[in-house]
Design a protein around this motif. Structure first.
Motif, PDB file in Angstrom:
ATOM      1  N   ASN A 125     -30.232  78.180  68.601  1.00 20.09           N
ATOM      2  CA  ASN A 125     -31.088  78.687  67.540  1.00 20.09           C
ATOM      3  C   ASN A 125     -31.179  77.690  66.392  1.00 20.09           C
ATOM      4  OD1 ASN A 125     -31.897  81.466  68.352  1.00 20.09           O
ATOM      5  ND2 ASN A 125     -29.695  81.787  68.416  1.00 20.09           N
ATOM      6  N   SER A 126     -30.039  77.116  66.036  1.00 20.29           N
ATOM      7  CA  SER A 126     -29.988  76.235  64.874  1.00 20.29           C
ATOM      8  C   SER A 126     -30.882  75.010  65.039  1.00 20.29           C
ATOM      9  CB  SER A 126     -28.546  75.800  64.592  1.00 20.29           C
ATOM     10  OG  SER A 126     -27.984  75.140  65.710  1.00 20.29           O
ATOM     11  N   ASN A 127     -31.013  74.497  66.267  1.00 18.77           N
ATOM     12  CA  ASN A 127     -31.866  73.338  66.487  1.00 18.77           C
ATOM     13  C   ASN A 127     -33.329  73.641  66.158  1.00 18.77           C
ATOM     14  OD1 ASN A 127     -29.768  71.727  67.214  1.00 18.77           O
ATOM     15  ND2 ASN A 127     -30.179  71.748  69.404  1.00 18.77           N
ATOM     16  N   TYR A 128     -33.749  74.886  66.430  1.00 20.55           N
ATOM     17  CA  TYR A 128     -35.127  75.250  66.116  1.00 20.55           C
ATOM     18  C   TYR A 128     -35.338  75.423  64.613  1.00 20.55           C
ATOM     19  CZ  TYR A 128     -36.676  75.529  70.918  1.00 20.55           C
ATOM     20  OH  TYR A 128     -37.042  75.186  72.197  1.00 20.55           O
ATOM     21  N   VAL A 129     -34.309  75.867  63.926  1.00 24.57           N
ATOM     22  CA  VAL A 129     -34.368  75.920  62.459  1.00 24.57           C
ATOM     23  C   VAL A 129     -34.539  74.507  61.904  1.00 24.57           C
ATOM     24  CG1 VAL A 129     -33.140  76.546  60.352  1.00 24.57           C
ATOM     25  CG2 VAL A 129     -32.990  78.037  62.354  1.00 24.57           C
ATOM     26  N   LEU A 130     -33.776  73.570  62.476  1.00 19.24           N
ATOM     27  CA  LEU A 130     -33.878  72.171  62.047  1.00 19.24           C
ATOM     28  C   LEU A 130     -35.257  71.594  62.353  1.00 19.24           C
ATOM     29  CD1 LEU A 130     -30.383  70.820  63.160  1.00 19.24           C
ATOM     30  CD2 LEU A 130     -31.165  71.206  60.825  1.00 19.24           C
ATOM     31  N   LEU A 131     -35.816  71.937  63.524  1.00 14.55           N
ATOM     32  CA  LEU A 131     -37.136  71.431  63.882  1.00 14.55           C
ATOM     33  C   LEU A 131     -38.203  71.922  62.906  1.00 14.55           C
ATOM     34  CD1 LEU A 131     -37.132  71.745  67.788  1.00 14.55           C
ATOM     35  CD2 LEU A 131     -37.148  69.633  66.444  1.00 14.55           C
ATOM     36  N   ALA A 132     -38.074  73.173  62.465  1.00 12.68           N
ATOM     37  CA  ALA A 132     -39.031  73.692  61.480  1.00 12.68           C
ATOM     38  C   ALA A 132     -38.972  72.879  60.196  1.00 12.68           C
ATOM     39  CB  ALA A 132     -38.738  75.164  61.190  1.00 12.68           C
ATOM     40  N   HIS A 133     -37.754  72.480  59.804  1.00  6.35           N
ATOM     41  CA  HIS A 133     -37.612  71.658  58.595  1.00  6.35           C
ATOM     42  C   HIS A 133     -38.132  70.241  58.816  1.00  6.35           C
ATOM     43  CE1 HIS A 133     -35.649  74.531  55.997  1.00  6.35           C
ATOM     44  NE2 HIS A 133     -34.867  74.896  56.997  1.00  6.35           N
ATOM     45  N   VAL A 134     -38.029  69.742  60.050  1.00  5.50           N
ATOM     46  CA  VAL A 134     -38.612  68.436  60.372  1.00  5.50           C
ATOM     47  C   VAL A 134     -40.125  68.485  60.164  1.00  5.50           C
ATOM     48  CG1 VAL A 134     -39.132  66.829  62.251  1.00  5.50           C
ATOM     49  CG2 VAL A 134     -36.797  67.681  61.945  1.00  5.50           C
ATOM     50  N   VAL A 135     -40.755  69.556  60.655  1.00  6.06           N
ATOM     51  CA  VAL A 135     -42.199  69.713  60.481  1.00  6.06           C
ATOM     52  C   VAL A 135     -42.557  69.749  59.002  1.00  6.06           C
ATOM     53  CG1 VAL A 135     -44.173  71.240  60.871  1.00  6.06           C
ATOM     54  CG2 VAL A 135     -42.506  70.870  62.703  1.00  6.06           C
ATOM     55  N   GLU A 136     -41.770  70.484  58.222  1.00  2.00           N
ATOM     56  CA  GLU A 136     -42.019  70.558  56.781  1.00  2.00           C
ATOM     57  C   GLU A 136     -41.877  69.185  56.125  1.00  2.00           C
ATOM     58  OE1 GLU A 136     -40.867  75.122  55.557  1.00  2.00           O
ATOM     59  OE2 GLU A 136     -39.252  73.621  55.540  1.00  2.00           O
ATOM     60  N   LYS A 137     -40.866  68.446  56.548  1.00  2.00           N
ATOM     61  CA  LYS A 137     -40.606  67.122  55.973  1.00  2.00           C
ATOM     62  C   LYS A 137     -41.771  66.169  56.266  1.00  2.00           C
ATOM     63  CE  LYS A 137     -37.644  63.815  54.468  1.00  2.00           C
ATOM     64  NZ  LYS A 137     -36.991  63.784  53.136  1.00  2.00           N
ATOM     65  N   VAL A 138     -42.262  66.201  57.500  1.00  2.00           N
ATOM     66  CA  VAL A 138     -43.322  65.284  57.919  1.00  2.00           C
ATOM     67  C   VAL A 138     -44.665  65.652  57.294  1.00  2.00           C
ATOM     68  CG1 VAL A 138     -44.682  64.505  59.910  1.00  2.00           C
ATOM     69  CG2 VAL A 138     -42.185  64.637  60.060  1.00  2.00           C
ATOM     70  N   THR A 139     -44.969  66.948  57.272  1.00  2.00           N
ATOM     71  CA  THR A 139     -46.293  67.387  56.827  1.00  2.00           C
ATOM     72  C   THR A 139     -46.354  67.727  55.344  1.00  2.00           C
ATOM     73  OG1 THR A 139     -45.850  69.728  57.331  1.00  2.00           O
ATOM     74  CG2 THR A 139     -46.733  68.341  59.117  1.00  2.00           C
ATOM     75  N   ARG A 140     -45.180  67.848  54.716  1.00  2.00           N
ATOM     76  CA  ARG A 140     -45.095  68.272  53.320  1.00  2.00           C
ATOM     77  C   ARG A 140     -45.801  69.606  53.102  1.00  2.00           C
ATOM     78  NH1 ARG A 140     -46.085  62.537  50.012  1.00  2.00           N
ATOM     79  NH2 ARG A 140     -44.369  61.404  51.026  1.00  2.00           N
ATOM     80  N   THR A 141     -45.655  70.464  54.107  1.00  2.00           N
ATOM     81  CA  THR A 141     -46.268  71.789  54.103  1.00  2.00           C
ATOM     82  C   THR A 141     -45.224  72.812  54.528  1.00  2.00           C
ATOM     83  OG1 THR A 141     -48.387  70.808  54.761  1.00  2.00           O
ATOM     84  CG2 THR A 141     -48.142  73.183  55.078  1.00  2.00           C
ATOM     85  N   PRO A 142     -45.141  73.966  53.858  1.00  2.00           N
ATOM     86  CA  PRO A 142     -44.220  75.005  54.336  1.00  2.00           C
ATOM     87  C   PRO A 142     -44.512  75.345  55.790  1.00  2.00           C
ATOM     88  CG  PRO A 142     -45.078  75.569  52.170  1.00  2.00           C
ATOM     89  CD  PRO A 142     -45.859  74.375  52.642  1.00  2.00           C
ATOM     90  N   PHE A 143     -43.465  75.498  56.573  1.00  2.00           N
ATOM     91  CA  PHE A 143     -43.646  75.696  58.009  1.00  2.00           C
ATOM     92  C   PHE A 143     -44.538  76.894  58.340  1.00  2.00           C
ATOM     93  CE2 PHE A 143     -42.004  76.994  62.289  1.00  2.00           C
ATOM     94  CZ  PHE A 143     -42.556  75.930  62.990  1.00  2.00           C
ATOM     95  N   PRO A 144     -44.350  78.071  57.695  1.00  2.00           N
ATOM     96  CA  PRO A 144     -45.255  79.186  57.991  1.00  2.00           C
ATOM     97  C   PRO A 144     -46.716  78.838  57.712  1.00  2.00           C
ATOM     98  CG  PRO A 144     -43.315  79.979  56.829  1.00  2.00           C
ATOM     99  CD  PRO A 144     -43.271  78.475  56.765  1.00  2.00           C
ATOM    100  N   THR A 145     -46.967  78.063  56.653  1.00  2.00           N
ATOM    101  CA  THR A 145     -48.336  77.652  56.332  1.00  2.00           C
ATOM    102  C   THR A 145     -48.886  76.705  57.394  1.00  2.00           C
ATOM    103  OG1 THR A 145     -47.868  77.855  53.967  1.00  2.00           O
ATOM    104  CG2 THR A 145     -49.796  76.544  54.594  1.00  2.00           C
TER     105      THR A 145
END
Length: 309
Positions: free
Chosen positions: A130-150
């Motif tokens: 589970n934790s790896n997917y939490v980290l992946l969501a933060h990777v997406v946020e870091k790259v896109t500078r967009t909140p993951f839900p958005t």
């Protein structure tokens, strides 16, 4: 004439969606029987289910109570937390960015993993995380500078016209209350955890089977995403014995079965879901419950059989 009248009655009752197969087709009745067997009594918590064909809902229904305190029933419009079935969106978000060449530093990432001395080399053994997917969501946020839900809303939900939201909040409109059962008594379930990436997509089974058509069309992500979902899938052993399946392989946020069908389960805060897509990717099933229902996985398989055979 009688068959046509019966079909109209089922559509108006919300049991069969417009466009479902007509006269002489007993699949709606057989599907309703599967749901009744899964939820024998409508007085307690229960389940909702839906079947989709090429992106259109052909059958959906609910049985049981969405909220015991108010007596609100589960219907095809009831919203559930899809739990770990949400992982496929996180995985696909990463594949989408990879396809756009937005993710860099792959060698450094592999070096960091190897430096951590994993039990097995990457790609050799499956370990659910589970934790790896939490980290992946933060990777997406870091790259896109967009909140993951958005990001999910902009890249997946809105383009596909899906009534979905990623939110760990419990007060999503129309959402069912989940329960734990002990000795016939039901206690509302909740958790203080508010992370996302490993779960937290809130929607109905009908919307989820509409999403499934992306595995056929590749409308979001194209063939590169579809290939990435199953490429390099790793054996998970006999975790699917309950369905008589000897072995499955875990790809990117989804399980690939020997017959090439896709399946995933989710369990969180008293919500329990099963999602399955047929080998030819034309038919999808979602079953989700607001209390532990041991047979919901089997019920999903039964519904898929009804609508593919």
């Amino acid at each position: 004439m009688h068959c046509r009248v019966a079909m109209v009655a089922l559509v108006l009752a919300g049991v069969v969606a417009p466009g479902a197969h007509a006269a002489g087709d007993d699949r709606a009745a057989r599907s309703a029987a599967v749901l009744r067997q899964l939820v024998p009594s409508s007085d307690g918590p229960g389940c909702a289910a839906a079947v989709g064909k090429r992106g259109s809902v052909v059958w959906e229904a609910g049985r049981g109570k969405a909220d015991l305190a108010t007596g609100r029933p589960i219907t095809s419009k009831t919203v559930f937390d899809m739990a770990s079935n949400s992982k496929q969106f996180t995985a696909d978000a990463v594949l989408l960015l990879a396809g756009r060449h937005r993710l860099a530093g792959r060698r450094e990432a592999i070096a960091a993993i190897l430096a951590a001395q994993p039990e097995e080399p990457p790609g050799k053994r499956f370990s659910y995380s589970n934790s790896n997917y939490v980290l992946l969501a933060h990777v997406v946020e870091k790259v896109t500078r967009t909140p993951f839900p958005t990001f999910l809303q902009q890249e997946f939900f809105t383009p596909l016209h899906l009534r979905m939201v990623m939110s760990p909040a419990a007060d999503v409109p129309g959402k069912a209350t989940s329960y734990d059962e002990k000795d016939g008594s039901f206690t509302p379930n909740s958790s203080p955890w508010k992370q996302y990436g490993d779960g937290s997509v809130q929607t109905t089974p009908g919307e989820f089977v509409r999403w499934a058509d992306n595995y056929r069309t590749g409308r979001i992500g194209g063939t590169e995403l579809l290939t990435g979902v199953t490429e390099g899938a790793v054996s998970v052993g006999d975790v699917l014995r309950g369905r008589g399946i000897e072995e499955g392989r875990y790809g990117v946020g989804i399980l690939l079965l020997p017959d090439k069908s896709l399946v995933h389960r989710g369990d969180w805060e008293g919500f329990h879901s099963t999602f399955e897509v047929s080998p030819d990717r034309t038919t999808a099933v979602t079953v989700v419950c607001n209390v532990d229902s041991p047979d919901h996985f089997r019920a999903a398989g039964q519904l898929l059989d009804i609508w593919t055979k």
